[in-house]
Write a protein that holds these residues in place. Sequence first.
Motif, PDB file in Angstrom:
ATOM      1  N   UNK A 174       0.825  -1.222   0.000  1.00  0.00           N
ATOM      2  CA  UNK A 174       0.000   0.000   0.000  1.00  0.00           C
ATOM      3  C   UNK A 174       0.852   1.262   0.000  1.00  0.00           C
ATOM      4  N   UNK A 175       2.175   1.112   0.224  1.00  0.00           N
ATOM      5  CA  UNK A 175       3.059   2.280   0.233  1.00  0.00           C
ATOM      6  C   UNK A 175       3.650   2.565  -1.144  1.00  0.00           C
ATOM      7  N   UNK A 176       3.304   1.733  -2.128  1.00  0.00           N
ATOM      8  CA  UNK A 176       3.874   1.911  -3.469  1.00  0.00           C
ATOM      9  C   UNK A 176       2.836   2.514  -4.418  1.00  0.00           C
ATOM     10  N   UNK A 177       3.305   3.206  -5.433  1.00  0.00           N
ATOM     11  CA  UNK A 177       2.424   3.832  -6.426  1.00  0.00           C
ATOM     12  C   UNK A 177       2.855   3.414  -7.822  1.00  0.00           C
ATOM     13  N   UNK A 178       1.859   3.273  -8.704  1.00  0.00           N
ATOM     14  CA  UNK A 178       2.147   2.878 -10.091  1.00  0.00           C
ATOM     15  C   UNK A 178       1.945   4.080 -11.011  1.00  0.00           C
ATOM     16  N   UNK A 179       2.920   4.307 -11.895  1.00  0.00           N
ATOM     17  CA  UNK A 179       2.851   5.363 -12.922  1.00  0.00           C
ATOM     18  C   UNK A 179       2.514   6.741 -12.358  1.00  0.00           C
ATOM     19  N   UNK A 180       3.102   7.066 -11.215  1.00  0.00           N
ATOM     20  CA  UNK A 180       2.948   8.427 -10.682  1.00  0.00           C
ATOM     21  C   UNK A 180       4.304   9.116 -10.767  1.00  0.00           C
ATOM     22  N   UNK A 213      -3.965  -1.033 -14.796  1.00  0.00           N
ATOM     23  CA  UNK A 213      -2.620  -0.871 -15.355  1.00  0.00           C
ATOM     24  C   UNK A 213      -2.219  -2.129 -16.120  1.00  0.00           C
ATOM     25  N   UNK A 214      -1.520  -1.901 -17.248  1.00  0.00           N
ATOM     26  CA  UNK A 214      -1.053  -3.044 -18.045  1.00  0.00           C
ATOM     27  C   UNK A 214       0.339  -2.740 -18.592  1.00  0.00           C
ATOM     28  N   UNK A 215       1.021  -3.816 -18.990  1.00  0.00           N
ATOM     29  CA  UNK A 215       2.326  -3.652 -19.639  1.00  0.00           C
ATOM     30  C   UNK A 215       3.402  -3.175 -18.684  1.00  0.00           C
ATOM     31  N   UNK A 216       4.363  -2.411 -19.234  1.00  0.00           N
ATOM     32  CA  UNK A 216       5.478  -1.912 -18.419  1.00  0.00           C
ATOM     33  C   UNK A 216       5.022  -0.680 -17.643  1.00  0.00           C
ATOM     34  N   UNK A 217       5.301  -0.674 -16.344  1.00  0.00           N
ATOM     35  CA  UNK A 217       4.900   0.465 -15.517  1.00  0.00           C
ATOM     36  C   UNK A 217       6.075   0.908 -14.640  1.00  0.00           C
ATOM     37  N   UNK A 218       5.960   2.139 -14.141  1.00  0.00           N
ATOM     38  CA  UNK A 218       6.942   2.635 -13.172  1.00  0.00           C
ATOM     39  C   UNK A 218       6.363   2.467 -11.765  1.00  0.00           C
ATOM     40  N   UNK A 219       7.204   2.016 -10.841  1.00  0.00           N
ATOM     41  CA  UNK A 219       6.766   1.862  -9.452  1.00  0.00           C
ATOM     42  C   UNK A 219       7.594   2.816  -8.592  1.00  0.00           C
ATOM     43  N   UNK A 220       6.916   3.496  -7.675  1.00  0.00           N
ATOM     44  CA  UNK A 220       7.655   4.379  -6.767  1.00  0.00           C
ATOM     45  C   UNK A 220       7.170   4.198  -5.335  1.00  0.00           C
ATOM     46  N   UNK A 221       8.046   4.555  -4.394  1.00  0.00           N
ATOM     47  CA  UNK A 221       7.661   4.567  -2.979  1.00  0.00           C
ATOM     48  C   UNK A 221       8.418   5.700  -2.317  1.00  0.00           C
ATOM     49  N   UNK A 222       7.722   6.463  -1.485  1.00  0.00           N
ATOM     50  CA  UNK A 222       8.384   7.563  -0.777  1.00  0.00           C
ATOM     51  C   UNK A 222       9.382   6.987   0.227  1.00  0.00           C
ATOM     52  N   UNK A 223      10.514   7.674   0.370  1.00  0.00           N
ATOM     53  CA  UNK A 223      11.589   7.176   1.243  1.00  0.00           C
ATOM     54  C   UNK A 223      11.119   6.957   2.673  1.00  0.00           C
TER      55      UNK A 223
END
Length: 360
Positions: free
Chosen positions: A287-293, A340-350
Amino acid sequence: MGTQVLLDLKNVNKVFGSNHVLKNIDLQIEAGKFITFLGPSGCGKTTLLRSIAGFYTVDEGEIWIDGKLVNDLPPYKRGTPMVFQEYALFPHMTVFDNVAYGLDIQKRPEAEIQDRVKAALAKVKLTGLEERYPHEMSGGQQQRVAMARAIVMDSPIILLDEPLSNLDAKLREEVRVELRNIQLDLGLTVIYVTHDQLEALSMSDQIVVFNKGVIDQHGTPHEIYYKPSTQYVADFIGTTNFVDAVTAHIEGDRVTLKYGSNSDTVIVTTNEQLTVGEQVLLSIRPESMRINQQPDPGDFITNGVVKSSMFLGEKERYFLAGDEGKEWIVDAYDIGQTSFQGIVKIRAAADKIHLIKVAK
Protein backbone atom coordinates in the motif's frame (compact mmCIF):
# COMPACT_ATOMS: atom_id res chain seq x y z
CA MET A 1 1.70 6.16 39.78
CA GLY A 2 3.56 3.98 37.26
CA THR A 3 2.10 1.11 35.30
CA GLN A 4 1.84 -2.13 37.19
CA VAL A 5 3.56 -5.25 35.84
CA LEU A 6 1.01 -8.00 36.39
CA LEU A 7 2.80 -10.90 34.70
CA ASP A 8 6.57 -11.26 34.78
CA LEU A 9 8.23 -14.16 32.94
CA LYS A 10 11.91 -14.69 33.66
CA ASN A 11 14.04 -16.98 31.50
CA VAL A 12 11.19 -19.46 30.91
CA ASN A 13 12.19 -22.71 29.17
CA LYS A 14 10.08 -25.72 28.24
CA VAL A 15 11.30 -28.92 26.64
CA PHE A 16 9.19 -31.82 25.32
CA GLY A 17 11.51 -34.76 24.67
CA SER A 18 14.15 -33.49 22.25
CA ASN A 19 12.04 -30.48 21.29
CA HIS A 20 13.07 -27.22 23.00
CA VAL A 21 9.70 -25.45 22.66
CA LEU A 22 10.32 -22.29 24.74
CA LYS A 23 13.80 -20.77 24.83
CA ASN A 24 14.73 -18.23 27.51
CA ILE A 25 11.47 -16.28 27.39
CA ASP A 26 11.61 -12.93 29.20
CA LEU A 27 8.39 -10.92 29.09
CA GLN A 28 6.59 -8.36 31.23
CA ILE A 29 2.89 -7.65 30.82
CA GLU A 30 1.14 -4.63 32.30
CA ALA A 31 -2.25 -4.65 34.01
CA GLY A 32 -5.29 -3.70 31.92
CA LYS A 33 -3.72 -4.49 28.54
CA PHE A 34 -4.86 -6.73 25.70
CA ILE A 35 -1.77 -8.73 24.72
CA THR A 36 -1.69 -11.11 21.76
CA PHE A 37 0.76 -13.99 21.34
CA LEU A 38 1.09 -14.35 17.57
CA GLY A 39 2.87 -16.87 15.40
CA PRO A 40 2.43 -19.94 13.19
CA SER A 41 1.59 -23.41 14.54
CA GLY A 42 4.39 -24.91 16.61
CA CYS A 43 6.09 -21.60 17.49
CA GLY A 44 5.52 -21.93 21.26
CA LYS A 45 2.70 -19.43 21.86
CA THR A 46 0.13 -21.94 23.17
CA THR A 47 2.77 -23.76 25.23
CA LEU A 48 3.62 -20.46 26.94
CA LEU A 49 -0.07 -19.70 27.56
CA ARG A 50 -0.57 -23.14 29.12
CA SER A 51 2.58 -22.72 31.20
CA ILE A 52 1.22 -19.42 32.58
CA ALA A 53 -2.09 -21.17 33.36
CA GLY A 54 -0.27 -24.00 35.15
CA PHE A 55 -1.23 -26.83 32.79
CA TYR A 56 2.47 -27.29 31.97
CA THR A 57 5.36 -27.10 34.42
CA VAL A 58 8.26 -25.08 33.06
CA ASP A 59 11.70 -26.73 33.05
CA GLU A 60 13.54 -23.55 33.90
CA GLY A 61 12.67 -19.96 34.78
CA GLU A 62 10.07 -18.18 36.89
CA ILE A 63 6.46 -17.11 36.38
CA TRP A 64 5.34 -14.22 38.60
CA ILE A 65 1.68 -13.15 38.70
CA ASP A 66 0.71 -10.05 40.65
CA GLY A 67 3.99 -10.15 42.59
CA LYS A 68 3.68 -13.87 43.51
CA LEU A 69 5.90 -16.67 42.24
CA VAL A 70 3.39 -19.26 40.94
CA ASN A 71 5.64 -22.00 39.51
CA ASP A 72 4.45 -24.53 42.11
CA LEU A 73 0.79 -23.49 42.24
CA PRO A 74 -1.89 -25.63 40.53
CA PRO A 75 -4.02 -23.95 37.82
CA TYR A 76 -7.03 -23.26 40.07
CA LYS A 77 -4.86 -21.29 42.52
CA ARG A 78 -3.19 -19.06 39.93
CA GLY A 79 -6.09 -16.75 39.09
CA THR A 80 -5.65 -17.32 35.35
CA PRO A 81 -8.90 -18.74 33.95
CA MET A 82 -8.60 -19.94 30.38
CA VAL A 83 -11.10 -19.76 27.53
CA PHE A 84 -10.41 -22.64 25.16
CA GLN A 85 -10.87 -23.02 21.43
CA GLU A 86 -13.89 -25.24 21.90
CA TYR A 87 -15.09 -23.18 24.92
CA ALA A 88 -15.15 -26.35 27.10
CA LEU A 89 -18.69 -25.61 28.32
CA PHE A 90 -20.50 -28.37 30.20
CA PRO A 91 -23.30 -29.49 27.84
CA HIS A 92 -25.51 -30.85 30.65
CA MET A 93 -25.40 -27.58 32.63
CA THR A 94 -27.35 -24.37 32.12
CA VAL A 95 -25.63 -21.11 31.32
CA PHE A 96 -25.96 -20.07 34.96
CA ASP A 97 -24.40 -23.28 36.27
CA ASN A 98 -21.60 -23.15 33.71
CA VAL A 99 -20.68 -19.66 34.84
CA ALA A 100 -21.07 -20.53 38.54
CA TYR A 101 -18.92 -23.66 38.31
CA GLY A 102 -15.63 -22.12 39.50
CA LEU A 103 -17.35 -20.38 42.42
CA ASP A 104 -19.11 -23.63 43.41
CA ILE A 105 -15.74 -25.39 43.57
CA GLN A 106 -14.47 -22.61 45.86
CA LYS A 107 -17.58 -23.24 48.01
CA ARG A 108 -18.66 -19.58 47.92
CA PRO A 109 -21.90 -18.63 49.73
CA GLU A 110 -25.02 -19.07 47.57
CA ALA A 111 -26.00 -15.38 47.72
CA GLU A 112 -22.54 -14.33 46.55
CA ILE A 113 -22.65 -16.84 43.67
CA GLN A 114 -26.04 -15.50 42.56
CA ASP A 115 -24.81 -11.89 42.59
CA ARG A 116 -21.50 -12.56 40.85
CA VAL A 117 -22.95 -14.77 38.12
CA LYS A 118 -25.71 -12.25 37.36
CA ALA A 119 -23.13 -9.44 37.20
CA ALA A 120 -20.84 -11.46 34.90
CA LEU A 121 -23.72 -12.36 32.56
CA ALA A 122 -24.81 -8.72 32.43
CA LYS A 123 -21.28 -7.69 31.44
CA VAL A 124 -21.35 -10.03 28.43
CA LYS A 125 -24.99 -9.14 27.57
CA LEU A 126 -26.49 -12.56 28.36
CA THR A 127 -29.02 -11.49 31.02
CA GLY A 128 -32.21 -13.52 30.60
CA LEU A 129 -30.47 -16.57 29.10
CA GLU A 130 -29.45 -18.11 32.46
CA GLU A 131 -31.58 -21.25 31.99
CA ARG A 132 -30.48 -22.04 28.44
CA TYR A 133 -28.16 -24.94 27.62
CA PRO A 134 -25.05 -24.51 25.43
CA HIS A 135 -26.58 -26.45 22.49
CA GLU A 136 -29.45 -23.93 22.40
CA MET A 137 -27.06 -21.05 21.77
CA SER A 138 -25.15 -19.68 18.80
CA GLY A 139 -21.36 -19.92 18.58
CA GLY A 140 -21.05 -16.25 19.50
CA GLN A 141 -23.26 -16.70 22.58
CA GLN A 142 -21.30 -19.76 23.70
CA GLN A 143 -18.15 -17.67 23.36
CA ARG A 144 -19.69 -15.08 25.70
CA VAL A 145 -20.66 -17.75 28.24
CA ALA A 146 -17.04 -18.92 28.26
CA MET A 147 -15.95 -15.32 28.77
CA ALA A 148 -18.44 -14.82 31.63
CA ARG A 149 -17.12 -17.96 33.30
CA ALA A 150 -13.64 -16.41 33.24
CA ILE A 151 -14.78 -12.93 34.35
CA VAL A 152 -16.82 -14.23 37.31
CA MET A 153 -13.65 -15.40 39.07
CA ASP A 154 -12.40 -11.78 39.44
CA SER A 155 -9.03 -13.00 38.24
CA PRO A 156 -6.07 -10.76 37.49
CA ILE A 157 -5.48 -12.30 34.05
CA ILE A 158 -7.75 -14.01 31.52
CA LEU A 159 -6.15 -16.37 28.99
CA LEU A 160 -7.74 -16.99 25.60
CA ASP A 161 -6.53 -19.81 23.36
CA GLU A 162 -7.62 -19.17 19.75
CA PRO A 163 -11.22 -18.73 20.96
CA LEU A 164 -12.64 -17.51 17.64
CA SER A 165 -11.26 -20.18 15.32
CA ASN A 166 -14.53 -22.16 15.29
CA LEU A 167 -16.65 -19.19 14.18
CA ASP A 168 -17.40 -18.15 10.60
CA ALA A 169 -15.74 -15.00 9.22
CA LYS A 170 -18.58 -12.52 9.86
CA LEU A 171 -19.25 -13.77 13.38
CA ARG A 172 -15.53 -13.73 14.16
CA GLU A 173 -15.44 -10.05 13.33
CA GLU A 174 -18.44 -9.29 15.56
CA VAL A 175 -17.13 -11.32 18.50
CA ARG A 176 -13.67 -9.78 18.05
CA VAL A 177 -15.17 -6.29 18.55
CA GLU A 178 -17.23 -7.55 21.49
CA LEU A 179 -14.26 -9.16 23.22
CA ARG A 180 -12.21 -6.00 22.88
CA ASN A 181 -15.09 -3.89 24.21
CA ILE A 182 -15.57 -6.18 27.23
CA GLN A 183 -11.83 -6.02 27.94
CA LEU A 184 -11.77 -2.22 27.73
CA ASP A 185 -14.98 -1.72 29.74
CA LEU A 186 -13.82 -3.92 32.59
CA GLY A 187 -10.12 -3.00 32.43
CA LEU A 188 -9.22 -6.69 32.16
CA THR A 189 -5.74 -8.00 31.46
CA VAL A 190 -6.14 -10.43 28.58
CA ILE A 191 -3.56 -12.68 26.92
CA TYR A 192 -4.85 -13.91 23.60
CA VAL A 193 -3.28 -16.57 21.38
CA THR A 194 -3.83 -16.55 17.63
CA HIS A 195 -2.09 -17.23 14.32
CA ASP A 196 -4.36 -14.70 12.59
CA GLN A 197 -2.43 -11.47 11.89
CA LEU A 198 -5.56 -9.37 11.28
CA GLU A 199 -7.02 -10.47 14.60
CA ALA A 200 -3.79 -9.52 16.38
CA LEU A 201 -3.49 -6.13 14.66
CA SER A 202 -7.11 -5.13 15.21
CA MET A 203 -7.52 -6.14 18.87
CA SER A 204 -4.23 -5.73 20.69
CA ASP A 205 -2.48 -3.11 22.76
CA GLN A 206 0.71 -5.13 22.34
CA ILE A 207 1.66 -8.05 20.10
CA VAL A 208 4.30 -10.63 20.97
CA VAL A 209 5.55 -12.37 17.81
CA PHE A 210 6.91 -15.89 18.33
CA ASN A 211 9.39 -17.63 16.06
CA LYS A 212 10.47 -21.20 16.87
CA GLY A 213 10.30 -20.81 20.63
CA VAL A 214 11.78 -17.33 20.93
CA ILE A 215 10.17 -13.87 20.94
CA ASP A 216 11.18 -12.08 17.73
CA GLN A 217 9.45 -8.81 18.56
CA HIS A 218 7.20 -7.31 21.22
CA GLY A 219 5.50 -4.01 20.42
CA THR A 220 2.34 -2.15 19.46
CA PRO A 221 0.45 -3.24 16.33
CA HIS A 222 1.82 -0.17 14.49
CA GLU A 223 5.40 -0.99 15.47
CA ILE A 224 5.05 -4.64 14.48
CA TYR A 225 3.50 -3.73 11.12
CA TYR A 226 5.53 -0.68 10.09
CA LYS A 227 8.78 -1.29 11.97
CA PRO A 228 9.37 -5.05 12.00
CA SER A 229 12.65 -5.88 13.69
CA THR A 230 13.36 -8.99 11.61
CA GLN A 231 12.62 -10.33 8.14
CA TYR A 232 10.50 -13.05 9.76
CA VAL A 233 8.20 -10.49 11.45
CA ALA A 234 7.91 -8.37 8.28
CA ASP A 235 7.03 -11.45 6.26
CA PHE A 236 4.63 -12.96 8.79
CA ILE A 237 2.57 -9.82 9.39
CA GLY A 238 0.70 -8.77 6.27
CA THR A 239 2.41 -8.65 2.88
CA THR A 240 5.62 -6.89 2.03
CA ASN A 241 8.20 -6.45 -0.73
CA PHE A 242 11.82 -7.12 0.24
CA VAL A 243 14.64 -5.33 -1.57
CA ASP A 244 18.33 -6.14 -1.17
CA ALA A 245 20.37 -2.99 -0.61
CA VAL A 246 23.87 -1.90 0.46
CA THR A 247 24.72 1.05 2.71
CA ALA A 248 26.69 3.63 0.72
CA HIS A 249 26.83 6.57 3.14
CA ILE A 250 25.82 7.15 6.77
CA GLU A 251 25.15 10.50 8.40
CA GLY A 252 23.56 10.28 11.85
CA ASP A 253 20.31 8.35 11.41
CA ARG A 254 20.16 9.07 7.64
CA VAL A 255 21.48 6.24 5.51
CA THR A 256 22.05 6.36 1.74
CA LEU A 257 21.36 2.95 0.22
CA LYS A 258 22.14 1.49 -3.20
CA TYR A 259 19.70 -0.97 -4.70
CA GLY A 260 18.81 -2.60 -8.02
CA SER A 261 20.89 -3.36 -11.08
CA ASN A 262 21.39 0.36 -11.86
CA SER A 263 22.66 1.06 -8.32
CA ASP A 264 19.93 3.64 -7.74
CA THR A 265 20.00 5.30 -4.32
CA VAL A 266 17.44 6.13 -1.67
CA ILE A 267 17.92 7.82 1.73
CA VAL A 268 16.09 6.36 4.71
CA THR A 269 16.19 7.19 8.42
CA THR A 270 16.83 4.35 10.85
CA ASN A 271 17.93 3.73 14.44
CA GLU A 272 19.94 0.66 13.41
CA GLN A 273 23.71 0.68 13.97
CA LEU A 274 25.19 0.18 10.50
CA THR A 275 28.54 0.30 8.72
CA VAL A 276 29.22 1.42 5.15
CA GLY A 277 29.11 -1.48 2.71
CA GLU A 278 26.73 -3.51 4.88
CA GLN A 279 24.04 -5.64 3.22
CA VAL A 280 20.55 -4.78 4.46
CA LEU A 281 16.95 -5.54 3.55
CA LEU A 282 14.34 -2.92 2.72
CA SER A 283 10.72 -3.71 3.48
CA ILE A 284 8.11 -1.81 1.43
CA ARG A 285 4.43 -2.55 2.01
CA PRO A 286 2.21 -2.92 -1.10
CA GLU A 287 0.00 0.00 0.00
CA SER A 288 3.06 2.28 0.23
CA MET A 289 3.87 1.91 -3.47
CA ARG A 290 2.42 3.83 -6.43
CA ILE A 291 2.15 2.88 -10.09
CA ASN A 292 2.85 5.36 -12.92
CA GLN A 293 2.95 8.43 -10.68
CA GLN A 294 5.50 11.20 -11.09
CA PRO A 295 8.25 10.45 -8.54
CA ASP A 296 9.45 13.06 -6.06
CA PRO A 297 13.18 13.59 -5.62
CA GLY A 298 14.62 10.91 -3.31
CA ASP A 299 11.84 8.36 -3.97
CA PHE A 300 12.53 4.68 -4.41
CA ILE A 301 11.88 3.92 -8.12
CA THR A 302 11.94 0.83 -10.29
CA ASN A 303 10.17 -0.64 -13.33
CA GLY A 304 7.94 -3.66 -13.59
CA VAL A 305 5.72 -5.55 -16.00
CA VAL A 306 2.14 -6.25 -14.91
CA LYS A 307 1.66 -10.02 -14.82
CA SER A 308 -1.75 -10.20 -13.19
CA SER A 309 -4.06 -8.35 -10.84
CA MET A 310 -6.70 -9.20 -8.28
CA PHE A 311 -9.72 -7.04 -7.47
CA LEU A 312 -10.23 -6.87 -3.68
CA GLY A 313 -13.05 -4.33 -3.42
CA GLU A 314 -11.39 -1.27 -1.94
CA LYS A 315 -8.18 -1.93 -3.85
CA GLU A 316 -6.67 -3.67 -6.84
CA ARG A 317 -3.64 -5.82 -6.04
CA TYR A 318 -1.05 -5.99 -8.82
CA PHE A 319 1.59 -8.68 -9.28
CA LEU A 320 4.52 -7.39 -11.30
CA ALA A 321 7.79 -8.78 -12.63
CA GLY A 322 10.80 -6.52 -12.11
CA ASP A 323 14.47 -6.69 -12.97
CA GLU A 324 16.33 -9.96 -12.52
CA GLY A 325 13.16 -11.95 -11.87
CA LYS A 326 12.13 -9.83 -8.87
CA GLU A 327 8.42 -10.04 -8.06
CA TRP A 328 6.50 -7.02 -6.76
CA ILE A 329 3.11 -6.74 -5.08
CA VAL A 330 1.54 -3.26 -5.31
CA ASP A 331 -1.90 -2.16 -4.08
CA ALA A 332 -3.74 0.57 -5.98
CA TYR A 333 -6.68 2.21 -4.18
CA ASP A 334 -9.68 4.02 -5.58
CA ILE A 335 -8.49 4.06 -9.18
CA GLY A 336 -11.99 3.66 -10.61
CA GLN A 337 -12.36 1.38 -13.61
CA THR A 338 -8.87 1.83 -15.03
CA SER A 339 -6.37 -1.00 -14.88
CA PHE A 340 -2.62 -0.87 -15.36
CA GLN A 341 -1.05 -3.04 -18.05
CA GLY A 342 2.33 -3.65 -19.64
CA ILE A 343 5.48 -1.91 -18.42
CA VAL A 344 4.90 0.46 -15.52
CA LYS A 345 6.94 2.64 -13.17
CA ILE A 346 6.77 1.86 -9.45
CA ARG A 347 7.65 4.38 -6.77
CA ALA A 348 7.66 4.57 -2.98
CA ALA A 349 8.38 7.56 -0.78
CA ALA A 350 11.59 7.18 1.24
CA ASP A 351 9.75 7.66 4.55
CA LYS A 352 7.57 4.63 3.78
CA ILE A 353 10.57 2.32 3.54
CA HIS A 354 11.67 0.31 6.56
CA LEU A 355 15.23 -0.94 6.89
CA ILE A 356 15.94 -4.34 8.46
CA LYS A 357 19.38 -5.50 9.51
CA VAL A 358 20.29 -8.87 8.03
CA ALA A 359 21.05 -11.44 10.74
CA LYS A 360 24.62 -12.63 10.46
